[in-house]
Design an enzyme around this catalytic site. Structure first.
Site, PDB file in Angstrom:
ATOM      1  N   ARG A  33     -11.395  12.631   8.319  1.00  0.00           N
ATOM      2  CA  ARG A  33     -10.592  13.030   7.154  1.00  0.00           C
ATOM      3  C   ARG A  33     -10.050  11.818   6.415  1.00  0.00           C
ATOM      4  N   PRO A  55       0.200  -7.775   5.200  1.00  0.00           N
ATOM      5  CA  PRO A  55       0.790  -8.122   6.496  1.00  0.00           C
ATOM      6  C   PRO A  55       2.324  -8.064   6.478  1.00  0.00           C
ATOM      7  N   SER A  95       5.947  -0.596   4.409  1.00  0.00           N
ATOM      8  CA  SER A  95       6.761   0.448   3.777  1.00  0.00           C
ATOM      9  C   SER A  95       7.271   0.013   2.420  1.00  0.00           C
ATOM     10  N   GLY A 136       1.251   7.039  -7.198  1.00  0.00           N
ATOM     11  CA  GLY A 136       0.660   8.272  -7.739  1.00  0.00           C
ATOM     12  C   GLY A 136      -0.589   8.676  -6.957  1.00  0.00           C
ATOM     13  N   ARG A 167      -1.354  12.130   0.300  1.00  0.00           N
ATOM     14  CA  ARG A 167      -0.357  12.738   1.197  1.00  0.00           C
ATOM     15  C   ARG A 167      -0.467  14.257   1.171  1.00  0.00           C
ATOM     16  N   ARG A 197      -7.866  29.493  32.781  1.00  0.00           N
ATOM     17  CA  ARG A 197      -7.454  28.698  33.948  1.00  0.00           C
ATOM     18  C   ARG A 197      -6.538  29.511  34.870  1.00  0.00           C
ATOM     19  N   GLU A 237       0.258   6.311   4.992  1.00  0.00           N
ATOM     20  CA  GLU A 237       0.628   7.093   3.790  1.00  0.00           C
ATOM     21  C   GLU A 237       2.133   7.317   3.714  1.00  0.00           C
ATOM     22  N   THR A 290       5.608   6.268   6.369  1.00  0.00           N
ATOM     23  CA  THR A 290       5.959   6.660   7.744  1.00  0.00           C
ATOM     24  C   THR A 290       6.842   7.913   7.721  1.00  0.00           C
ATOM     25  N   ASP A 350       9.750   8.157   8.847  1.00  0.00           N
ATOM     26  CA  ASP A 350      11.104   7.769   8.385  1.00  0.00           C
ATOM     27  C   ASP A 350      11.153   7.679   6.862  1.00  0.00           C
TER      28      ASP A 350
HETATM   29  P1  TGC Z   1      10.794   2.955  -6.484  1.00  0.00           P
HETATM   30  O1  TGC Z   1      11.687   2.065  -7.260  1.00  0.00           O
HETATM   31  O2  TGC Z   1      11.350   4.179  -5.853  1.00  0.00           O
HETATM   32  O3  TGC Z   1       9.540   3.412  -7.370  1.00  0.00           O
HETATM   33  C1  TGC Z   1       8.803   2.491  -8.135  1.00  0.00           C
HETATM   34  C2  TGC Z   1       8.117   3.260  -9.243  1.00  0.00           C
HETATM   35  O4  TGC Z   1       7.203   4.218  -8.671  1.00  0.00           O
HETATM   36  C3  TGC Z   1       7.581   5.551  -9.058  1.00  0.00           C
HETATM   37  N1  TGC Z   1       7.332   6.395  -7.869  1.00  0.00           N
HETATM   38  C4  TGC Z   1       6.291   7.217  -7.779  1.00  0.00           C
HETATM   39  N2  TGC Z   1       5.315   7.517  -8.661  1.00  0.00           N
HETATM   40  C5  TGC Z   1       4.385   8.407  -8.258  1.00  0.00           C
HETATM   41  N3  TGC Z   1       4.393   8.968  -7.030  1.00  0.00           N
HETATM   42  C6  TGC Z   1       5.350   8.688  -6.120  1.00  0.00           C
HETATM   43  N4  TGC Z   1       5.327   9.237  -4.904  1.00  0.00           N
HETATM   44  C7  TGC Z   1       6.374   7.772  -6.488  1.00  0.00           C
HETATM   45  N5  TGC Z   1       7.451   7.252  -5.844  1.00  0.00           N
HETATM   46  C8  TGC Z   1       8.035   6.411  -6.724  1.00  0.00           C
HETATM   47  C9  TGC Z   1       9.037   5.457  -9.433  1.00  0.00           C
HETATM   48  O5  TGC Z   1       9.398   6.481 -10.328  1.00  0.00           O
HETATM   49  C10 TGC Z   1       9.098   4.082 -10.081  1.00  0.00           C
HETATM   50  O6  TGC Z   1       8.529   4.185 -11.371  1.00  0.00           O
HETATM   51  P2  TGC Z   1       9.087   3.253 -12.562  1.00  0.00           P
HETATM   52  O7  TGC Z   1       8.308   3.693 -13.754  1.00  0.00           O
HETATM   53  O8  TGC Z   1      10.563   3.545 -12.619  1.00  0.00           O
HETATM   54  O9  TGC Z   1       8.794   1.845 -12.146  1.00  0.00           O
HETATM   55  O10 TGC Z   1      10.050   2.045  -5.415  1.00  0.00           O
HETATM   56  P3  TGC Z   1      10.598   1.358  -4.089  1.00  0.00           P
HETATM   57  O11 TGC Z   1      10.115  -0.049  -4.115  1.00  0.00           O
HETATM   58  O12 TGC Z   1      12.067   1.600  -3.920  1.00  0.00           O
HETATM   59  O13 TGC Z   1       9.788   2.121  -2.945  1.00  0.00           O
HETATM   60  C11 TGC Z   1       9.915   3.474  -2.731  1.00  0.00           C
HETATM   61  C12 TGC Z   1       9.168   3.924  -1.465  1.00  0.00           C
HETATM   62  C13 TGC Z   1       9.721   3.273  -0.226  1.00  0.00           C
HETATM   63  C14 TGC Z   1       9.341   5.424  -1.362  1.00  0.00           C
HETATM   64  C15 TGC Z   1       7.679   3.597  -1.627  1.00  0.00           C
HETATM   65  O14 TGC Z   1       7.434   2.292  -1.778  1.00  0.00           O
HETATM   66  C16 TGC Z   1       6.836   4.168  -0.497  1.00  0.00           C
HETATM   67  O15 TGC Z   1       6.390   5.303  -0.606  1.00  0.00           O
HETATM   68  N6  TGC Z   1       6.547   3.389   0.603  1.00  0.00           N
HETATM   69  C17 TGC Z   1       5.587   3.813   1.604  1.00  0.00           C
HETATM   70  C18 TGC Z   1       4.322   2.996   1.435  1.00  0.00           C
HETATM   71  C19 TGC Z   1       3.106   3.786   1.703  1.00  0.00           C
HETATM   72  O16 TGC Z   1       3.094   5.016   1.732  1.00  0.00           O
HETATM   73  N7  TGC Z   1       1.990   3.093   1.903  1.00  0.00           N
HETATM   74  C20 TGC Z   1       0.746   3.749   2.073  1.00  0.00           C
HETATM   75  C21 TGC Z   1      -0.392   2.763   1.977  1.00  0.00           C
HETATM   76  S1  TGC Z   1      -1.968   3.528   1.773  1.00  0.00           S
HETATM   77  C22 TGC Z   1      -2.296   4.246   3.221  1.00  0.00           C
HETATM   78  O17 TGC Z   1      -1.555   4.295   4.131  1.00  0.00           O
HETATM   79  C23 TGC Z   1      -3.625   4.877   3.289  1.00  0.00           C
HETATM   80  S2  TGC Z   1      -4.014   5.581   4.816  1.00  0.00           S
HETATM   81  C24 TGC Z   1      -5.298   6.465   4.236  1.00  0.00           C
HETATM   82  C25 TGC Z   1      -6.048   7.163   5.276  1.00  0.00           C
HETATM   83  O18 TGC Z   1      -6.719   6.507   6.077  1.00  0.00           O
HETATM   84  O19 TGC Z   1      -6.050   8.419   5.208  1.00  0.00           O
HETATM   85  P1  FAD Z   2       6.749  -1.217   8.534  1.00  0.00           P
HETATM   86  O1  FAD Z   2       6.915  -0.992   7.078  1.00  0.00           O
HETATM   87  O2  FAD Z   2       6.938  -2.594   9.045  1.00  0.00           O
HETATM   88  O3  FAD Z   2       7.709  -0.229   9.302  1.00  0.00           O
HETATM   89  C1  FAD Z   2       8.027  -0.404  10.684  1.00  0.00           C
HETATM   90  C2  FAD Z   2       9.113   0.639  11.034  1.00  0.00           C
HETATM   91  O4  FAD Z   2      10.265   0.407  10.229  1.00  0.00           O
HETATM   92  C3  FAD Z   2       8.653   2.064  10.732  1.00  0.00           C
HETATM   93  O5  FAD Z   2       9.106   2.915  11.753  1.00  0.00           O
HETATM   94  C4  FAD Z   2       9.352   2.403   9.427  1.00  0.00           C
HETATM   95  O6  FAD Z   2       9.609   3.784   9.278  1.00  0.00           O
HETATM   96  C5  FAD Z   2      10.638   1.606   9.564  1.00  0.00           C
HETATM   97  N1  FAD Z   2      11.239   1.287   8.257  1.00  0.00           N
HETATM   98  C6  FAD Z   2      10.703   0.522   7.267  1.00  0.00           C
HETATM   99  N2  FAD Z   2      11.519   0.491   6.205  1.00  0.00           N
HETATM  100  C7  FAD Z   2      12.589   1.264   6.503  1.00  0.00           C
HETATM  101  C8  FAD Z   2      13.777   1.661   5.817  1.00  0.00           C
HETATM  102  N3  FAD Z   2      14.017   1.270   4.554  1.00  0.00           N
HETATM  103  N4  FAD Z   2      14.649   2.466   6.445  1.00  0.00           N
HETATM  104  C9  FAD Z   2      14.401   2.905   7.705  1.00  0.00           C
HETATM  105  N5  FAD Z   2      13.312   2.561   8.418  1.00  0.00           N
HETATM  106  C10 FAD Z   2      12.408   1.765   7.818  1.00  0.00           C
HETATM  107  N6  FAD Z   2      -2.656   0.952   3.992  1.00  0.00           N
HETATM  108  C11 FAD Z   2      -3.413   0.816   2.859  1.00  0.00           C
HETATM  109  O7  FAD Z   2      -2.963   0.245   1.884  1.00  0.00           O
HETATM  110  N7  FAD Z   2      -4.667   1.335   2.811  1.00  0.00           N
HETATM  111  C12 FAD Z   2      -5.256   1.974   3.861  1.00  0.00           C
HETATM  112  O8  FAD Z   2      -6.381   2.445   3.769  1.00  0.00           O
HETATM  113  C13 FAD Z   2      -4.508   2.111   5.067  1.00  0.00           C
HETATM  114  N8  FAD Z   2      -5.054   2.678   6.165  1.00  0.00           N
HETATM  115  C14 FAD Z   2      -4.385   2.655   7.355  1.00  0.00           C
HETATM  116  C15 FAD Z   2      -5.031   3.053   8.526  1.00  0.00           C
HETATM  117  C16 FAD Z   2      -4.367   2.970   9.751  1.00  0.00           C
HETATM  118  C17 FAD Z   2      -5.091   3.353  11.008  1.00  0.00           C
HETATM  119  C18 FAD Z   2      -3.032   2.536   9.798  1.00  0.00           C
HETATM  120  C19 FAD Z   2      -2.295   2.478  11.113  1.00  0.00           C
HETATM  121  C20 FAD Z   2      -2.395   2.139   8.651  1.00  0.00           C
HETATM  122  C21 FAD Z   2      -3.070   2.184   7.411  1.00  0.00           C
HETATM  123  N9  FAD Z   2      -2.454   1.680   6.243  1.00  0.00           N
HETATM  124  C22 FAD Z   2      -3.180   1.574   5.088  1.00  0.00           C
HETATM  125  C23 FAD Z   2      -1.139   1.069   6.304  1.00  0.00           C
HETATM  126  C24 FAD Z   2       0.015   2.054   6.401  1.00  0.00           C
HETATM  127  O9  FAD Z   2       0.238   2.682   5.180  1.00  0.00           O
HETATM  128  C25 FAD Z   2       1.238   1.293   6.898  1.00  0.00           C
HETATM  129  O10 FAD Z   2       1.020   1.012   8.271  1.00  0.00           O
HETATM  130  C26 FAD Z   2       2.527   2.057   6.705  1.00  0.00           C
HETATM  131  O11 FAD Z   2       2.828   2.226   5.337  1.00  0.00           O
HETATM  132  C27 FAD Z   2       3.724   1.397   7.395  1.00  0.00           C
HETATM  133  O12 FAD Z   2       3.754   0.032   7.141  1.00  0.00           O
HETATM  134  P2  FAD Z   2       3.922  -1.024   8.370  1.00  0.00           P
HETATM  135  O13 FAD Z   2       2.864  -0.674   9.371  1.00  0.00           O
HETATM  136  O14 FAD Z   2       3.912  -2.374   7.793  1.00  0.00           O
HETATM  137  O15 FAD Z   2       5.304  -0.679   9.011  1.00  0.00           O
END
Ligand code: TGC
Ligand code: FAD
Length: 392
Positions: A97, A141, A145, A245, A251, A276, A371, A373, A375
């Site tokens: 997925r 690296p 988050s 976005g 998500r 079982r 996508e 955490t 938290d």
């Molecule tokens: P913040 O100041 O809140 O927002 C910055 C700008 O972004 C807008 N915004 C959004 N827009 C669309 N969708 C959302 N969900 C949005 N959330 C915020 C917001 O309105 C603002 O816009 P503008 O025009 O005012 O600049 O940003 P922040 O720096 O305080 O961070 C907020 C936070 C912590 C929620 C955000 O950074 C976050 O969601 N962090 C988590 C990071 C994350 O999810 N990483 C995922 C990486 S990709 C991945 O994991 C792929 S795995 C795929 C797989 O294998 O399936």
């Molecule tokens: P950190 O951000 O260092 O967080 C560590 C801990 O601190 C977590 O428990 C978190 O909840 C907590 N924490 C952080 N900030 C706060 C706060 N403000 N308040 C309270 N607690 C907090 N990323 C991509 O870009 N593309 C991909 O395709 C992708 N694929 C992935 C595939 C796998 C198998 C994995 C494991 C990860 C993937 N990721 C990808 C990265 C993923 O999105 C990140 O691992 C995730 O966003 C968390 O970042 P981090 O691992 O650096 O943890």
């Protein structure tokens, strides 16, 4: 691995709410998973390898760009069909997925939503057919988050951009043909760039030793003075909101996908508990096991209803990011708890690869982290209901 005897639980008759198209799409995905994923997935997870032979099948069931318009090679389906496809694929394996989520929501979606017409025509049909596989580079690296702190950057060199930096934990990286990469320009503004395999200075080393998502390839994206043509910049949305976005779409898919993993664990545990025998009767006849199973089906049903309603809101373009966060967080936590409880119902057998449960459980440890955490999604809900930012 035992034969796949999966029967999908539908305690609240949700089938009555799905259209004929929803059921057709879901059943095709379900059959494909049974035929082409279940028989091989355990061995690929054990050897930590992505089964590349399933790419064609993923494309055929519409898993690459389910809601991308047909003119670009997508399946042109609605959001509920997209969710149901993700549910069925994750019923097989979260890693499979993941591959579909990244391709659809994190690579095809930004090219479709933020790209030029030329970029759409160039990349989307190839991504929809699986001829090209994509990756999404946001996490670094030192910035997981908090992606807004990213340091990957590009400079305008006149006739091209020069890209430097590194992304970590990137699904599909080791075999991707293209990557949508988020980087800051000289003013510190975030933009998306399409980087292609073969560009000099671009490498994608694989990340080894994972205990989770072993059938999905994860790696790094490293950029050392990569010359990126100016045409490869996604022009139509900038700032952190652009990658976030895309995350909304992925998500949402995960909120459905996790239900699939939970359904598979529940179905396996229920069947096992009825077969079982201990102390002279099936263990399903003991109150403690019934409590576990009854709670599981209750939680699955609640998650199904949450996802369905979110799908309706998405179809109407009314789903908020905070609503999506709530569903992702709730449904993944639900699936993880069900995987753990199901594992216990199988006793010692639960730790083996003869059953899918332990693999789901380990996979879900990634799903609860990527996508955003568990938290972070709670803090998004907290901010939404209180208006007070507790991230910083
Ligand atoms: P913040 O100041 O809140 O927002 C910055 C700008 O972004 C807008 N915004 C959004 N827009 C669309 N969708 C959302 N969900 C949005 N959330 C915020 C917001 O309105 C603002 O816009 P503008 O025009 O005012 O600049 O940003 P922040 O720096 O305080 O961070 C907020 C936070 C912590 C929620 C955000 O950074 C976050 O969601 N962090 C988590 C990071 C994350 O999810 N990483 C995922 C990486 S990709 C991945 O994991 C792929 S795995 C795929 C797989 O294998 O399936
Ligand atoms: P950190 O951000 O260092 O967080 C560590 C801990 O601190 C977590 O428990 C978190 O909840 C907590 N924490 C952080 N900030 C706060 C706060 N403000 N308040 C309270 N607690 C907090 N990323 C991509 O870009 N593309 C991909 O395709 C992708 N694929 C992935 C595939 C796998 C198998 C994995 C494991 C990860 C993937 N990721 C990808 C990265 C993923 O999105 C990140 O691992 C995730 O966003 C968390 O970042 P981090 O691992 O650096 O943890």
């Amino acid at each position: 691995m035992k034969p796949d005897l999966f029967e999908a639980p539908d305690y609240y008759n949700l089938d009555e709410l799905y259209s004929d198209e929803h059921k057709l799409v879901r059943d095709a995905a379900r059959e494909w998973v049974k035929r082409d994923v279940s028989p091989i997935i355990e061995s690929y997870a054990q050897k930590a390898e992505f089964p590349k032979q399933i790419i064609k099948g993923l494309a055929e069931i519409g898993a690459f760009g389910p809601y991308i318009p047909e003119e670009y090679g997508g399946a042109g389906l609605d959001q509920i069909s997209y969710g149901l496809i993700m549910q069925e694929i994750e019923r097989g394996d979260s890693g499979v997925r993941s591959t579909a989520s990244v391709q659809s929501s994190l690579v095809m979606y930004p090219i479709w939503a933020y790209g030029t017409e030329e970029q759409r025509q160039n990349y989307l049909p190839k991504l929809a057919s699986g001829e090209f596989m994509g990756a999404f580079g946001l996490t670094e690296p030192n910035h997981g988050s908090n992606p807004g702190g990213m340091t990957t950057n590009y400079k305008d060199m006149g006739d091209h951009f020069l890209l430097n930096g590194a992304k970590l934990w990137i699904s599909n990286a080791p075999f991707c043909d293209v990557a949508v990469v988020w980087a800051k320009n000289e003013e510190g503004r975030i933009h998306g760039l399409i980087v292609e395999r073969g560009m000099e200075g671009f490498s994608t080393p694989e990340t080894h030793n994972k205990w989770s998502l072993r059938a999905s390839a994860t790696g790094e994206l490293i950029f050392q003075d990569v010359k990126v043509p100016k045409n490869n910049l996604l022009p139509n949305k900038t700032g952190l909101g652009a990658p976030l976005g895309c995350l909304d779409s992925a998500r949402y898919g995960i909120a459905w996908g996790a239900i699939g993993a939970a359904m598979d664990c529940y179905d396996t545990a229920l069947r096992y508990a009825k077969e079982r025998v201990q102390f002279g009767k099936p263990i399903a006849g003991f109150q403690l096991q019934q409590k576990k199973l009854a709670e599981m089906i209750t939680e699955i049903t609640k998650a199904q209803l949450l996802a369905f309603r979110l799908g309706q809101l998405k179809n109407e373009k009314r789903a908020t990011s905070a609503q999506i966060s709530m569903a992702k967080r709730n449904n993944v936590e639900m699936a993880l708890k069900i995987a753990r409880e199901s594992r216990q119902i199988l006793g010692g057998m639960g730790i083996t690869g003869d059953y899918s449960i332990m693999r789901h459980m380990m996979n879900l440890e990634s799903v609860v982290t990527y996508e955003g955490t568990h938290d972070i999604h709670l803090l998004i809900t907290g901010l939404d209901i209180t208006g007070i930012n507790a991230f910083k």
